[in-house]
Design an enzyme around this catalytic site. Structure first.
Site, PDB file in Angstrom:
ATOM      1  N   LYS A 107       0.848  -1.131   0.008  1.00  0.00           N
ATOM      2  CA  LYS A 107      -0.005  -0.046   0.044  1.00  0.00           C
ATOM      3  C   LYS A 107       1.056   1.321  -0.133  1.00  0.00           C
ATOM      4  CE  LYS A 107       0.856   1.767   3.361  1.00  0.00           C
ATOM      5  NZ  LYS A 107       1.862   2.439   4.188  1.00  0.00           N
ATOM      6  N   TYR A 190      -4.716   4.105   5.982  1.00  0.00           N
ATOM      7  CA  TYR A 190      -5.286   2.975   7.077  1.00  0.00           C
ATOM      8  C   TYR A 190      -6.610   3.682   7.608  1.00  0.00           C
ATOM      9  CZ  TYR A 190      -0.889   0.622   7.254  1.00  0.00           C
ATOM     10  OH  TYR A 190       0.160  -0.416   6.870  1.00  0.00           O
TER      11      TYR A 190
HETATM   12  P1  NDP Z   1      12.219   1.321   2.952  1.00  0.00           P
HETATM   13  O1  NDP Z   1      12.814   2.964   2.201  1.00  0.00           O
HETATM   14  O2  NDP Z   1      12.782   0.859   3.972  1.00  0.00           O
HETATM   15  O3  NDP Z   1      12.698   0.136   1.725  1.00  0.00           O
HETATM   16  C1  NDP Z   1      12.624   0.588   0.306  1.00  0.00           C
HETATM   17  C2  NDP Z   1      13.366  -0.510  -0.695  1.00  0.00           C
HETATM   18  O4  NDP Z   1      13.125  -0.303  -1.869  1.00  0.00           O
HETATM   19  C3  NDP Z   1      14.978   0.085  -0.439  1.00  0.00           C
HETATM   20  O5  NDP Z   1      15.554  -0.549   0.730  1.00  0.00           O
HETATM   21  C4  NDP Z   1      15.302  -0.540  -1.617  1.00  0.00           C
HETATM   22  O6  NDP Z   1      15.682  -1.801  -1.750  1.00  0.00           O
HETATM   23  C5  NDP Z   1      14.475  -0.449  -2.561  1.00  0.00           C
HETATM   24  N1  NDP Z   1      14.518   0.776  -3.694  1.00  0.00           N
HETATM   25  C6  NDP Z   1      14.417   0.716  -4.841  1.00  0.00           C
HETATM   26  N2  NDP Z   1      14.504   1.848  -5.646  1.00  0.00           N
HETATM   27  C7  NDP Z   1      14.604   2.789  -4.176  1.00  0.00           C
HETATM   28  C8  NDP Z   1      14.693   4.150  -4.492  1.00  0.00           C
HETATM   29  N3  NDP Z   1      14.759   4.696  -5.570  1.00  0.00           N
HETATM   30  N4  NDP Z   1      14.669   4.747  -3.144  1.00  0.00           N
HETATM   31  C9  NDP Z   1      14.512   4.060  -2.130  1.00  0.00           C
HETATM   32  N5  NDP Z   1      14.235   2.767  -2.141  1.00  0.00           N
HETATM   33  C10 NDP Z   1      14.484   2.054  -3.403  1.00  0.00           C
HETATM   34  O7  NDP Z   1      10.616   1.458   2.687  1.00  0.00           O
HETATM   35  P2  NDP Z   1       9.600   0.353   3.391  1.00  0.00           P
HETATM   36  O8  NDP Z   1      10.058  -0.944   3.494  1.00  0.00           O
HETATM   37  O9  NDP Z   1       9.241   1.206   4.748  1.00  0.00           O
HETATM   38  O10 NDP Z   1       8.212   0.698   2.386  1.00  0.00           O
HETATM   39  C11 NDP Z   1       8.355   0.038   1.309  1.00  0.00           C
HETATM   40  C12 NDP Z   1       6.879  -0.192   0.844  1.00  0.00           C
HETATM   41  O11 NDP Z   1       6.125  -1.112   1.677  1.00  0.00           O
HETATM   42  C13 NDP Z   1       6.158   0.978   0.837  1.00  0.00           C
HETATM   43  O12 NDP Z   1       5.174   1.139  -0.395  1.00  0.00           O
HETATM   44  C14 NDP Z   1       5.396   1.341   1.978  1.00  0.00           C
HETATM   45  O13 NDP Z   1       4.115   2.000   1.988  1.00  0.00           O
HETATM   46  C15 NDP Z   1       5.045  -0.279   2.239  1.00  0.00           C
HETATM   47  N6  NDP Z   1       4.942  -0.469   3.638  1.00  0.00           N
HETATM   48  C16 NDP Z   1       3.772  -1.199   3.996  1.00  0.00           C
HETATM   49  C17 NDP Z   1       3.402  -1.311   5.390  1.00  0.00           C
HETATM   50  C18 NDP Z   1       2.411  -2.001   6.081  1.00  0.00           C
HETATM   51  O14 NDP Z   1       2.237  -2.234   7.106  1.00  0.00           O
HETATM   52  N7  NDP Z   1       1.710  -2.696   4.950  1.00  0.00           N
HETATM   53  C19 NDP Z   1       4.508  -0.925   6.329  1.00  0.00           C
HETATM   54  C20 NDP Z   1       5.808  -0.120   5.847  1.00  0.00           C
HETATM   55  C21 NDP Z   1       5.956  -0.039   4.637  1.00  0.00           C
HETATM   56  P3  NDP Z   1      16.899  -2.438  -2.204  1.00  0.00           P
HETATM   57  O15 NDP Z   1      18.125  -1.868  -1.533  1.00  0.00           O
HETATM   58  O16 NDP Z   1      16.975  -3.989  -1.627  1.00  0.00           O
HETATM   59  O17 NDP Z   1      17.108  -2.260  -3.607  1.00  0.00           O
END
Ligand code: NDP
Length: 342
Positions: A107, A190
């Site tokens: 989401k 949410y």
């Molecule tokens: P993070 O910033 O912690 O992680 C995102 C990951 O995406 C990065 O670590 C990286 O992984 C990859 N990535 C690829 N391109 C980019 C870029 N241009 N900039 C930054 N990161 C990039 O985010 P979250 O894990 O917190 O969130 C990710 C998604 O999950 C969002 O859509 C968020 O809304 C959703 N979410 C949902 C939750 C829920 O409860 N359902 C809770 C938290 C988040 P790598 O280094 O492996 O390439």
């Protein structure tokens, strides 16, 4: 190709190994019964090495963003789970479907309703299921609220208050291009979800107001806090607020014959609920494990997901309407979805 598939379990590949994938989804995939962590897609070779050892992922199931499309030839991977910054969801859902994989997308599903249409169409064309990471649909307190509201256990709901917020955020969430907006996209969704699943209806109109920024130097391209109202077909109003500078986490419903509420309502753990009559008493569950197991079961039995792409699209439509209302200061009408959802 030699397959590493675990007996009777579908293989999931996580795309984007950030906080949510590493802190919640990967650990949850150790508790799932119908699926397991079979692969990863990451831009970081360091993370790839770490995950390979920690989760015993074969080299052949590790991808980067460039070679991701070749996941098509990997029979170990049945489901691709997109956990990237919001603006990247669309591209990777479409690429996953084109590679012949079922898809879970985090989401908010995408930035615009038309993005969602393209994602839904890509999965339909490929004959693959698409669902959204709406974990609370699998959480017992939130399920109880759905029952109390939709079955009118305390009569018709008269009003709802839904708030969600946290103090502080960072990285791509502060960048409108990648996030699509501020706390509304991230945590306000949410409240939108909660108002819809508590009432079993979708709103017909919204009004919204951006709240004054206390840290304009941080929140340059996005709102810091926003309050909004969603009007439902029977005149019921849900009053909502979300913020990146305030801890908020509550869902309260006033009905004709009493009230019920969750506080906190949207956390991974520790959700608590009360009604006018008593305190809710439900077990703690692993929401993400239940959510992924349900999707794997939907794939296996070829049945729809209870949290399909169409629901993600409905919510993005509402979020867009809230932003339009915020920008214009006017009440914005919302057309109802073709697909009936709660
Ligand atoms: P993070 O910033 O912690 O992680 C995102 C990951 O995406 C990065 O670590 C990286 O992984 C990859 N990535 C690829 N391109 C980019 C870029 N241009 N900039 C930054 N990161 C990039 O985010 P979250 O894990 O917190 O969130 C990710 C998604 O999950 C969002 O859509 C968020 O809304 C959703 N979410 C949902 C939750 C829920 O409860 N359902 C809770 C938290 C988040 P790598 O280094 O492996 O390439």
């Amino acid at each position: 190709m030699a397959t590493n598939k675990k007996l009777n379990k579908l293989g999931i590949a996580l795309v984007g190994l950030g906080k949510y994938a590493s802190g919640q989804l990967a650990p949850a995939l150790k508790e799932t019964k119908n699926c397991y962590l079979a692969g990863i897609v990451t831009g970081s070779s360091e993370k790839a090495e770490k995950w390979k050892t920690k989760y015993e992922i074969p080299e052949s199931n590790i991808y980067n963003y460039e070679n991701f499309d070749s996941i098509r030839d990997n029979p170990d991977i049945d489901i691709v789970y997109v956990v990237l910054p919001n603006a990247l969801h669309k591209e990777y859902v479409i690429r996953a479907a084109a590679a012949g994989k079922h898809v879970i997308c985090e989401k908010p599903m995408a930035i615009t309703e038309s993005d969602c249409d393209e994602m839904i169409e890509a999965c339909r064309k490929a004959g693959k299921l698409l669902s959204i990471g709406y974990r609370l649909h699998f959480e017992p307190h939130n399920q109880e609220v759905m029952r109390l509201g939709q079955d009118k256990v305390f009569g018709n709901i008269k009003s709802i208050v839904a708030d969600n917020g946290m103090e502080g955020t960072e990285g791509w969430r502060l960048d409108k291009t990648l996030a699509g907006g501020g706390p509304l996209m991230d945590v306000g969704i949410y409240c939108v979800q909660a108002a819809c699943y508590t009432t079993g209806m979708e709103p017909v109109a919204v009004r919204a107001k951006e709240l004054p920024k206390t840290k304009p130097e941080i929140f340059k391209t996005i709102e810091e806090s926003i309050s909004w109202e969603m009007e439902f077909p029977n005149g019921l109003v849900a009053s909502c607020k979300c913020s990146y500078v305030e801890e908020l986490n509550r869902l309260h419903a006033e009905a004709q014959k009493g009230w019920f509420e969750l506080s906190p309502a949207y956390e991974y753990k520790g959700i608590k609920g009360k009604t006018v009559l008593n305190t809710m008493n439900f077990p703690e569950v692993n929401q993400q494990a239940l959510q992924m197991d349900d999707f794997a079961e939907a794939v296996t039995n070829n049945r729809p997901s209870p949290v399909p792409g169409e629901m993600g699209k409905r919510d993005v439509k509402i979020l867009q309407a809230i932003y339009r209302a915020m920008e214009t200061g006017k009440k914005v009408q919302i057309k109802s979805s073709k697909y009936s959802l709660i």
